[in-house]
Structure formats: structure tokens, C-alpha cells
Scaffold this motif. Structure first.
Motif, short mmCIF file in Angstrom:
data_model
loop_
_atom_site.label_atom_id
_atom_site.label_comp_id
_atom_site.label_asym_id
_atom_site.label_seq_id
_atom_site.Cartn_x
_atom_site.Cartn_y
_atom_site.Cartn_z
N VAL A 192 40.83 31.63 46.96
CA VAL A 192 41.95 32.58 46.85
C VAL A 192 43.27 31.85 46.67
O VAL A 192 44.09 32.22 45.82
N ALA A 193 43.49 30.78 47.45
CA ALA A 193 44.75 30.04 47.35
C ALA A 193 44.92 29.43 45.96
O ALA A 193 46.00 29.50 45.36
N GLY A 194 43.86 28.84 45.45
CA GLY A 194 43.93 28.23 44.13
C GLY A 194 44.18 29.25 43.03
O GLY A 194 44.97 29.01 42.11
N PHE A 195 43.53 30.40 43.13
CA PHE A 195 43.71 31.44 42.11
C PHE A 195 45.15 31.94 42.11
O PHE A 195 45.78 32.06 41.06
N ASP A 200 50.45 33.20 36.61
CA ASP A 200 51.74 33.15 35.93
C ASP A 200 52.72 34.06 36.69
O ASP A 200 52.62 35.28 36.63
N LYS A 201 53.66 33.44 37.39
CA LYS A 201 54.55 34.21 38.27
C LYS A 201 55.68 34.91 37.52
O LYS A 201 56.43 35.68 38.10
N ASP A 202 55.83 34.62 36.23
CA ASP A 202 56.91 35.23 35.46
C ASP A 202 56.44 36.39 34.58
O ASP A 202 57.23 36.97 33.85
N ARG A 203 55.16 36.71 34.65
CA ARG A 203 54.62 37.77 33.80
C ARG A 203 54.52 39.07 34.58
O ARG A 203 54.09 39.09 35.73
N GLU A 210 45.33 40.34 35.85
CA GLU A 210 44.37 39.34 36.32
C GLU A 210 43.11 40.01 36.87
O GLU A 210 41.99 39.54 36.66
N ARG A 211 43.30 41.13 37.56
CA ARG A 211 42.13 41.88 38.06
C ARG A 211 41.26 42.34 36.90
O ARG A 211 40.03 42.16 36.92
N ASP A 212 41.90 42.92 35.88
CA ASP A 212 41.14 43.48 34.77
C ASP A 212 40.48 42.38 33.92
O ASP A 212 39.44 42.63 33.29
N ALA A 213 41.07 41.19 33.90
CA ALA A 213 40.46 40.09 33.17
C ALA A 213 39.16 39.64 33.83
O ALA A 213 38.25 39.15 33.15
N LEU A 214 39.07 39.82 35.14
CA LEU A 214 37.86 39.45 35.87
C LEU A 214 36.86 40.59 35.95
O LEU A 214 35.66 40.38 35.77
#
Length: 253
Positions: A192-195, A200-203, A210-214
Motif C-alpha cells: 500500500v505504501a509503495g503504491f 501522480d499527485k498532480d493529476r 488508479e482504481r479503475d486501471a486495476l
């Protein structure tokens, strides 16, 4: 600057270490005696009674448990030009103004322990310059102009131990499958920490994207997200956040 802490517990300690490492002159009250003694040994802070801490400090940080605030703060005398930072959930701006009178430079904020390492967003209601002077730029100050909205940020902050509780459940499940509790906790936390650190904190809308990509069709990721929704996890979260918000705002609806 000379900074004093009224209440020295789990939240205060990393704040003290952060400020002491930046060269500020820190004084703390004795309670908790164990933590204050550790700070004396590690960072050379001064320990004194609450009124003496206030007397020597340009900025005072109030880190009391909310149920103790009235008994501790009511007898104390603040100064007009003193800065005050409160991290006490449920203590309103109006109450703080009464406790800290004649001081008017007051700000409320919500720190977590990782503030010590930087990167902790500090939701702030009130005189945000006091907070920025001490903790920015390492910890970004997020100015909130409405007290009800500020309390909603407190509710989100309370979500962190809830998420940790869920992660602990997942770690326990993995430990039962592998008979290796240490590895299970390491894997769960690092995953979790690594993910999160790689996001991308600016998007915009990054959580959903990110949820939907997984969680795509036919994947176990989609099975997980659908099952959590179907079993009411999201409804429970929304309900609990609302209940915390009502509690902090002093409402029952």
C-alpha cells in the motif's frame, strides 16, 4: 522561536522533534511523564508546568485530550500577541477564544505523526501564518475558511486508523494462509505504501482512475471493489464520517 506544548503525547512528540531539529527552543509540560522524559533525553527540551510553558513561549501548541481541555486551560493566562495552535478535535474556535483570551492569533490544525518526516498536509482553520512559520514547506498548510468544513477534514483524518484496521485484518488473513505474520504485515504495508507513493499527485481524480486501471472486467481487483460495495463497506464509511462530523459540529442529525 520559543515554542511551548501543553500536553505531551502521541501527537505532540513528533511535532516537538520536528521543531527541535529545526533549531526552535522547545518547552513541554510533564504529562505524559514518559514521553516528556524521552524528549528531554533525545532533544534537550525544557519541562515545566503549563503556566511557565506559556510564559516563556511565543507560540503555544495545545495538545490536550478534548475532555481535559477545560480543566487544564481555564486557569491559565495567555498573552495578547501570543500565537496559539490547537490540535484538539471537537474544541471549537469560540471555546479556544475564551480559553486563550486575550490571545487572538489562533489556528486549529490536524497533524499526524508522520509530520516529523514531512509530507503531512495540515488542514488549518484560523491564523494559518502561525502554522506555516513552523511546519511549512515540509508539511503543506491547507487553509480552510469554514469551521464545519474544517471538522470534515478531522473526520477524514479519523479514517486513517480505520484504514489501518482494515489493513490489519488483511494482514491477519495473509498470515493465516502463509503461517508467517511478520512477512504478511511487511508485504501488506509495503504494498500500500509503495503504491500510494508512486501515484501522480498532480493529476485530478487519481484515486478513481488508479482504481479503475486495476479493477477491470474479470479481474480479482474488480471482484474486491464490487464485493466491498455490495457488503456495505462504502455505506458504513459514509455513515461513520457523517456521524463524526455531527459529533464535532455539535449536531445530532
Amino acid at each position: 522561536m520559543r515554542v511551548g506544548f501543553i500536553g505531551t503525547g502521541h501527537i505532540a512528540a513528533p511535532m516537538v522533534r520536528f521543531l527541535a531539529d529545526k533549531g526552535h527552543d522547545i518547552a513541554v509540560t510533564e504529562r505524559s511523564a514518559t514521553i516528556s522524559a524521552e524528549l528531554v533525553a533525545s532533544h534537550g527540551v525544557a519541562v515545566s508546568d503549563p503556566q511557565s510553558v506559556i510564559a516563556r513561549s511565543e507560540i503555544v501548541v495545545l495538545c490536550l485530550r478534548p475532555q481535559h481541555a477545560h480543566a487544564v486551560l481555564s486557569p491559565l493566562e495567555f498573552r495578547e500577541l501570543q500565537g496559539v495552535i490547537s490540535v484538539m478535535a471537537g474544541i471549537t474556535a469560540a471555546q479556544l477564544a475564551t480559553y486563550c483570551d486575550p490571545a487572538t492569533r489562533i489556528v486549529q490544525t490536524i497533524p499526524l505523526g508522520f509530520l516529523e518526516k514531512g509530507g503531512c498536509p495540515l488542514a488549518a482553520f484560523g491564523d494559518t501564518d502561525i502554522l506555516a512559520t513552523l511546519f511549512a514547506p515540509e508539511n503543506p498548510v491547507v487553509a480552510i475558511t469554514d469551521e464545519t468544513a474544517f471538522n470534515a477534514h478531522f473526520a477524514i483524518c479519523a479514517m486513517v486508523p480505520g484504514l489501518l484496521d482494515l489493513m490489519a485484518t488483511g494482514s491477519d488473513w495473509l498470515a493465516a494462509q502463509t503461517d508467517n505474520a511478520d512477512m504478511a504485515e511487511f508485504y501488506t504495508t509495503q504494498l500500500v505504501a509503495g503504491f500510494l507513493s508512486a501515484m501522480d499527485k498532480d493529476r485530478a481524480n487519481r484515486l478513481v482512475s488508479e482504481r479503475d486501471a486495476l479493477a477491470t472486467d474479470g479481474t480479482i481487483s474488480l471482484q474486491m471493489t464490487d464485493s466491498l460495495r455490495n457488503h456495505g463497506a462504502h455505506d458504513a464509511l459514509q455513515t461513520t464520517l457523517s456521524e463524526i462530523g455531527h459529533r464535532l459540529n455539535g449536531t445530532n442529525t
